[in-house]
Design a protein around this motif. Structure first.
Motif, PDB file in Angstrom:
ATOM      1  N   GLY A 214     -15.012 103.932  -7.442  1.00  0.00           N
ATOM      2  CA  GLY A 214     -14.555 105.301  -7.559  1.00  0.00           C
ATOM      3  C   GLY A 214     -15.381 106.258  -6.716  1.00  0.00           C
ATOM      4  O   GLY A 214     -16.603 106.123  -6.626  1.00  0.00           O
ATOM      5  N   VAL A 215     -14.721 107.221  -6.107  1.00  0.00           N
ATOM      6  CA  VAL A 215     -15.401 108.256  -5.328  1.00  0.00           C
ATOM      7  C   VAL A 215     -14.867 109.610  -5.783  1.00  0.00           C
ATOM      8  O   VAL A 215     -13.782 109.715  -6.344  1.00  0.00           O
ATOM      9  N   LYS A 216     -15.654 110.633  -5.548  1.00  0.00           N
ATOM     10  CA  LYS A 216     -15.219 111.985  -5.891  1.00  0.00           C
ATOM     11  C   LYS A 216     -14.285 112.508  -4.795  1.00  0.00           C
ATOM     12  O   LYS A 216     -14.538 112.337  -3.617  1.00  0.00           O
ATOM     13  N   GLY A 217     -13.230 113.138  -5.200  1.00  0.00           N
ATOM     14  CA  GLY A 217     -12.287 113.681  -4.237  1.00  0.00           C
ATOM     15  C   GLY A 217     -11.305 112.628  -3.750  1.00  0.00           C
ATOM     16  O   GLY A 217     -11.183 111.536  -4.312  1.00  0.00           O
ATOM     17  N   ALA A 218     -10.630 112.956  -2.667  1.00  0.00           N
ATOM     18  CA  ALA A 218      -9.582 112.089  -2.141  1.00  0.00           C
ATOM     19  C   ALA A 218     -10.156 110.970  -1.285  1.00  0.00           C
ATOM     20  O   ALA A 218     -11.245 111.076  -0.725  1.00  0.00           O
ATOM     21  N   VAL A 219      -9.412 109.886  -1.195  1.00  0.00           N
ATOM     22  CA  VAL A 219      -9.744 108.800  -0.287  1.00  0.00           C
ATOM     23  C   VAL A 219      -9.126 109.122   1.071  1.00  0.00           C
ATOM     24  O   VAL A 219      -7.920 109.314   1.187  1.00  0.00           O
ATOM     25  N   GLU A 220      -9.981 109.210   2.087  1.00  0.00           N
ATOM     26  CA  GLU A 220      -9.528 109.560   3.432  1.00  0.00           C
ATOM     27  C   GLU A 220      -9.562 108.316   4.317  1.00  0.00           C
ATOM     28  O   GLU A 220     -10.587 107.652   4.429  1.00  0.00           O
ATOM     29  N   HIS A 221      -8.438 108.012   4.968  1.00  0.00           N
ATOM     30  CA  HIS A 221      -8.356 106.803   5.788  1.00  0.00           C
ATOM     31  C   HIS A 221      -8.687 107.069   7.246  1.00  0.00           C
ATOM     32  O   HIS A 221      -9.141 106.156   7.954  1.00  0.00           O
ATOM     33  N   ALA A 222      -8.476 108.259   7.721  1.00  0.00           N
ATOM     34  CA  ALA A 222      -8.728 108.621   9.123  1.00  0.00           C
ATOM     35  C   ALA A 222      -8.029 107.642  10.064  1.00  0.00           C
ATOM     36  O   ALA A 222      -7.088 106.960   9.677  1.00  0.00           O
ATOM     37  N   ALA A 223      -8.490 107.553  11.302  1.00  0.00           N
ATOM     38  CA  ALA A 223      -7.807 106.712  12.293  1.00  0.00           C
ATOM     39  C   ALA A 223      -8.177 105.242  12.173  1.00  0.00           C
ATOM     40  O   ALA A 223      -7.468 104.373  12.662  1.00  0.00           O
ATOM     41  N   ALA A 224      -9.295 104.958  11.520  1.00  0.00           N
ATOM     42  CA  ALA A 224      -9.789 103.577  11.453  1.00  0.00           C
ATOM     43  C   ALA A 224      -9.248 102.802  10.266  1.00  0.00           C
ATOM     44  O   ALA A 224      -9.721 101.704   9.987  1.00  0.00           O
ATOM     45  N   PHE A 225      -8.256 103.365   9.584  1.00  0.00           N
ATOM     46  CA  PHE A 225      -7.799 102.713   8.356  1.00  0.00           C
ATOM     47  C   PHE A 225      -7.484 101.243   8.610  1.00  0.00           C
ATOM     48  O   PHE A 225      -6.921 100.869   9.642  1.00  0.00           O
TER      49      PHE A 225
ATOM     50  N   TYR B   2     -12.716 104.822  16.879  1.00  0.00           N
ATOM     51  CA  TYR B   2     -11.874 105.326  15.797  1.00  0.00           C
ATOM     52  C   TYR B   2     -12.724 106.134  14.820  1.00  0.00           C
ATOM     53  O   TYR B   2     -13.847 105.749  14.502  1.00  0.00           O
ATOM     54  N   LYS B   3     -12.172 107.229  14.373  1.00  0.00           N
ATOM     55  CA  LYS B   3     -12.848 108.021  13.362  1.00  0.00           C
ATOM     56  C   LYS B   3     -12.756 107.308  12.022  1.00  0.00           C
ATOM     57  O   LYS B   3     -11.684 106.871  11.600  1.00  0.00           O
ATOM     58  N   LEU B   4     -13.908 107.167  11.361  1.00  0.00           N
ATOM     59  CA  LEU B   4     -13.964 106.491  10.070  1.00  0.00           C
ATOM     60  C   LEU B   4     -13.646 107.450   8.932  1.00  0.00           C
ATOM     61  O   LEU B   4     -14.031 108.618   8.974  1.00  0.00           O
ATOM     62  N   GLY B   5     -12.968 106.925   7.921  1.00  0.00           N
ATOM     63  CA  GLY B   5     -12.784 107.669   6.685  1.00  0.00           C
ATOM     64  C   GLY B   5     -13.776 107.160   5.647  1.00  0.00           C
ATOM     65  O   GLY B   5     -14.755 106.495   5.983  1.00  0.00           O
TER      66      GLY B   5
ATOM     67  N   GLY C 252      -3.308 104.824  -0.888  1.00  0.00           N
ATOM     68  CA  GLY C 252      -2.846 104.590   0.469  1.00  0.00           C
ATOM     69  C   GLY C 252      -3.459 103.389   1.161  1.00  0.00           C
ATOM     70  O   GLY C 252      -3.255 103.207   2.369  1.00  0.00           O
ATOM     71  N   HIS C 253      -4.209 102.551   0.442  1.00  0.00           N
ATOM     72  CA  HIS C 253      -4.726 101.326   1.052  1.00  0.00           C
ATOM     73  C   HIS C 253      -3.555 100.404   1.379  1.00  0.00           C
ATOM     74  O   HIS C 253      -2.722 100.123   0.517  1.00  0.00           O
ATOM     75  N   GLU C 254      -3.491  99.950   2.621  1.00  0.00           N
ATOM     76  CA  GLU C 254      -2.410  99.071   3.023  1.00  0.00           C
ATOM     77  C   GLU C 254      -2.668  97.646   2.534  1.00  0.00           C
ATOM     78  O   GLU C 254      -3.780  97.128   2.654  1.00  0.00           O
TER      79      GLU C 254
END
Length: 299
Positions: free
Chosen positions: A198-209, A90-93, A260-262
């Motif tokens: 906190g991180v800069k920019g958007a939070v990316e979940h990718a496929a490994a969310f 899985y691609k990590l975000g 978008g964290h589940e």
């Protein structure tokens, strides 16, 4: 909100053999339960189907999960390892930033097995589970029963996230550092904490969310869902009752925070029955892991 409990974090894994080796032989966790699903045949399978089908990932209904931890989920935070047949990686975000645990034994195990460790602070070592998920091992042991200290998730706006997790979900702030854009939250002193970074920019979940799970008294679930509706917050799976023949009916609602964290909330009373330790869980994992090394092109 002291009656609410942190339960587990869900990881998607592509190599069950190496994953089992990491959690058992390196971290020192034990298998609490295992389950093979070929369709919606139980409350656990039904719940997974709700979650899987809400994503864009190819999913044919055949999967397995293994619960691993330092003790039963009644009083330990555990990891849920989900293996979807036919998917090897899985691609990590940047959404999941790590789990921190205090265990000098885990550090010793990693060194003995020559599992890669990097010291990132005095007495704190970074390592990776198969698939790239980060773990931070503190080279010390604590008198408390559960060595798992915190789960760290990335957020794009700490203030907005604190409003969600504290004002809506009722978590207490244990630590807060505005300069480092970091906060430590929890429901009780003796539970695994949630760290927001906190991180800069958007939070990316990718496929490994992944997904973090909590329990609360069953009677609170309808009010929680109503609150989310009034606040125009995202509900991924509306409150649903899932039946398992011969066992308690568990109620579940799945939410998503501003990034978008589940977040899965389950009724505590029924979930305690469904999450009992299975003495055959470790054997089941070993059996399917050996088989997968022969039948899966991804193993």
């Amino acid at each position: 909100m002291a009656a609410r409990r942190a339960l587990h974090f869900v990881f998607k894994v592509g190599n069950r053999f190496q994953t089992a080796r990491f959690y058992r032989d390196v971290l020192g966790m034990k298998v609490q339960a295992g389950l093979e699903c070929n369709g919606a045949v139980s409350a656990h399978c039904n719940l997974a189907s709700h979650v899987q089908n809400s994503s864009t990932e190819p999913y044919d209904g055949k999967w397995s999960k293994t619960m691993v931890g330092f003790g039963p989920e009644d009083d330990h935070f555990v990891a849920e390892l989900t293996y979807n047949y036919g998917i090897g990686d899985y691609k990590l975000g940047n959404d999941f930033m790590g789990i921190t645990l205090a265990s000098s034994q885990a550090v010793s195990n990693a060194r003995k097995l020559e599992w890669p460790l990097t010291e990132v602070a005095e007495g704190v070592f970074e390592t990776e589970a198969p698939g790239g998920y980060k773990f931070y091992l503190q080279n010390r042991s604590l008198p408390q029963s559960d060595p798992v200290l915190k789960v760290t998730l990335a957020v794009s706006d700490l203030h907005k996230s604190l409003n969600y997790w504290c004002d809506l979900l009722g978590m207490k702030i244990y630590e807060k550092d505005e300069e480092k854009q970091r906060a430590l939250l929890g429901y009780a002193d003796n539970q695994c904490k949630l760290e927001l970074q906190g991180v800069k920019g958007a939070v990316e979940h990718a496929a490994a969310f992944g997904r973090i799970a909590f329990s609360c008294p069953q009677k609170e679930l309808p009010d929680l869902e109503d609150l989310m509706k009034r606040e125009n917050q995202k509900i991924l799976t509306p409150l649903v009752s899932l039946d398992t023949p011969g066992k308690a009916t568990v109620q579940v609602v799945i939410l998503a925070d501003p990034d978008g964290h589940e977040i899965c909330f389950v009724g505590d009373e029924a979930f305690r029955e469904l999450s009992k330790v299975d003495p055959e869980g470790s054997k089941l994992l070993d059996d399917v892991s050996v088989i997968s090394t022969f039948v899966s092109p991804w193993a």
